[in-house]
Scaffold this active site. Structure first.
Site, PDB file in Angstrom:
ATOM      1  N   ASP A   5      48.288  43.726  45.444  1.00 58.81           N
ATOM      2  CA  ASP A   5      47.919  42.341  44.697  1.00 58.81           C
ATOM      3  C   ASP A   5      47.148  42.748  42.901  1.00 58.81           C
ATOM      4  O   ASP A   5      46.082  42.067  43.032  1.00 58.81           O
ATOM      5  CB  ASP A   5      47.543  41.088  45.907  1.00 58.81           C
ATOM      6  CG  ASP A   5      47.602  39.851  45.209  1.00 58.81           C
ATOM      7  OD1 ASP A   5      48.185  39.481  44.262  1.00 58.81           O
ATOM      8  OD2 ASP A   5      46.668  38.721  45.016  1.00 58.81           O
ATOM      9  N   ASP A  22      39.624  43.369  46.551  1.00 64.33           N
ATOM     10  CA  ASP A  22      40.525  42.585  47.379  1.00 64.33           C
ATOM     11  C   ASP A  22      41.506  43.017  47.741  1.00 64.33           C
ATOM     12  O   ASP A  22      42.428  42.658  47.032  1.00 64.33           O
ATOM     13  CB  ASP A  22      40.601  41.027  47.041  1.00 64.33           C
ATOM     14  CG  ASP A  22      40.962  40.017  47.304  1.00 64.33           C
ATOM     15  OD1 ASP A  22      40.946  40.384  49.289  1.00 64.33           O
ATOM     16  OD2 ASP A  22      41.162  39.274  47.213  1.00 64.33           O
TER      17      ASP A  22
END
Length: 327
Positions: free
Chosen positions: A202, A219
Site C-alpha cells: 500500500d 504501516d
C-alpha cells in the site's frame, strides 16, 4: 430494537491509555487519533517524551499468525538497516498485545512529511527505499499473509458491491456489465505465481514519511504476496507521457541500487490499478457499519458516486485494452 454497537465504538481514549499503560508506560497526555479507518491508530507521548504510535487492529480481519508475520517482516527490515518503525517488544520479546478485546501493537513514531512526486531527487530516494525493502523481501515468502490474486479479488469485490443496496437498477446492470468485462481482461493479463514476492502492498504517499531526501515506509498492515511493481506504480502519477517516463526512470534508478527490476512487470500496472479501484468501493460498502465510514465517506450513499465509479471502471477497460505506454 437497539442497533448493536460496532466494536471500535468501545475503544475510548481512556481504554487506549489503559491498554498502553498496561505495558509499563505512563502517558501524561491524551491519545491523538490519527487518520486511519481500517484500524484505529493513535499518537501518544510517554513521560520520557518519547512519541509512540499505537495501532489497534480491526477485530477478525487478520489472524494472529498474519499479524506476527507483519511484525517479523518489520524486524527483518530493521535488522537490515532499512528505515522504518519496528514494533516495540516487551520484556518477554512480545510485539502483539491484547486489551479490552483488541489486539494492538506499539511503534516508535516516525516524523516527517510526504515526498514530492514532482521532485526527481525524491523519486530516486523512494526507489532506493523500496529497493532496500525488496532486497530483504525476496529472501523468503510469507506463509500466512494475503496473496494478490486478480480473479479472486475482482470477483469478491463485484459480489460485495452487487449485494449492497447502494446501486439503482440501471447502475447495477451497468456495473455488472463492466465488471464482467474487466474480469475477462484481468484473466488475460494476470501475473504468474513465480512473480509473487513479499511487498508493502500500500505504497501511497500517506505511508511514506521523511524530510529532505531521507524517507521511511510505515504501516505494513496490507503487506502480502504480489508482484514487485505493486510497491512502485502508485509513485507514477503524471498523466503526461514524458513526465511519467521521468518518474519511472528516477524510481527505477534508485530501486536498482539494491535489486534488479523486471521491466516486463510494467504491463501489470493497469491491472493493479483496476483491482485497487474495484476493491476500494467494495471496501467502503463492506465497512459501512463502522460509524467512522459514513462520517468520512458520505458521498458513497449518493447516486453520483456510483455513476462516477462506473465511468472510472469504463476508463480502466480502455486502459487494459489499449495500454498507453510502457518503458
Amino acid at each position: 430494537m437497539t442497533a448493536s454497537k460496532h466494536p471500535f465504538e468501545s475503544l475510548t481514549p481512556a481504554r487506549v491509555v489503559d491498554a498502553v499503560e498496561s505495558l509499563g508506560f505512563w502517558l501524561p497526555g491524551e491519545p491523538f487519533a490519527l487518520n486511519s479507518y481500517e484500524n484505529r491508530v493513535f499518537l501518544l507521548s510517554d513521560d520520557d517524551r518519547r512519541r509512540w504510535v499505537a495501532k489497534f487492529y480491526r477485530p477478525a480481519r487478520w489472524s494472529e499468525a498474519q499479524i506476527r508475520e507483519e511484525h517479523a517482516f518489520l524486524d527483518e527490515l530493521d535488522a537490515a538497516g532499512v528505515p522504518g518503525a519496528p514494533p516495540w517488544r516487551d520484556a518477554q520479546g512480545e510485539t502483539l498485545h491484547h486489551a479490552h478485546g483488541f489486539a494492538f501493537v506499539l511503534f516508535p513514531h516516525v516524523a516527517g512529511q510526504a515526498p514530492e512526486l514532482e521532485n526527481p531527487a525524491h523519486l530516486f530516494a523512494l526507489g532506493d527505499l523500496i529497493g532496500q525493502v525488496h532486497a530483504v523481501a525476496r529472501r523468503r515468502a510469507f506463509q500466512s499473509r494475503s496473496v494478490q490474486e486478480p480473479m479472486a479479488i475482482s470477483q469478491a469485490s463485484c459480489e460485495r458491491v452487487l449485494a449492497s443496496d447502494w446501486l439503482s437498477r440501471r447502475q447495477r446492470q451497468a456495473y455488472a456489465r463492466i465488471a464482467e468485462r474487466l474480469q475477462t481482461l484481468l484473466a488475460e493479463q494476470c501475473w504468474p505465481s513465480e512473480a509473487l514476492q513479499r511487498v508493502h502492498g500500500d505504497c501511497h504517499l500517506g505511508n511514506i514519511l521523511g524530510r529532505d531526501e531521507q524517507f521511511a515506509l510505515v504501516d505494513f498492515d496490507d503487506c502480502g504476496m504480489a508482484p514487485a511493481v505493486q510497491d512502485l506504480w502508485m509513485l507514477l502519477t503524471s498523466p503526461d507521457a514524458d513526465e511519467w517516463q521521468m518518474q519511472l526512470s528516477e524510481v527505477i534508478e534508485g530501486y536498482e541500487q539494491h535489486v534488479e527490476f523486471d521491466r516486463r512487470q510494467l504491463r501489470w500496472i493497469e491491472p493493479l490499478r483496476t483491482l485497487r479501484l474495484m476493491r476500494h468501493s467494495a471496501w467502503l460498502v463492506d465497512r459501512w457499519e463502522d460509524p467512522a465510514f459514513p462520517r468520512a465517506f458520505p458521498w458513497v450513499a449518493s447516486e453520483d458516486y456510483w455513476d462516477q465509479h462506473i465511468r472510472i471502471l469504463e476508463q480502466q477497460r480502455l486502459a487494459l485494452e489499449n495500454p498507453r505506454w510502457l518503458a
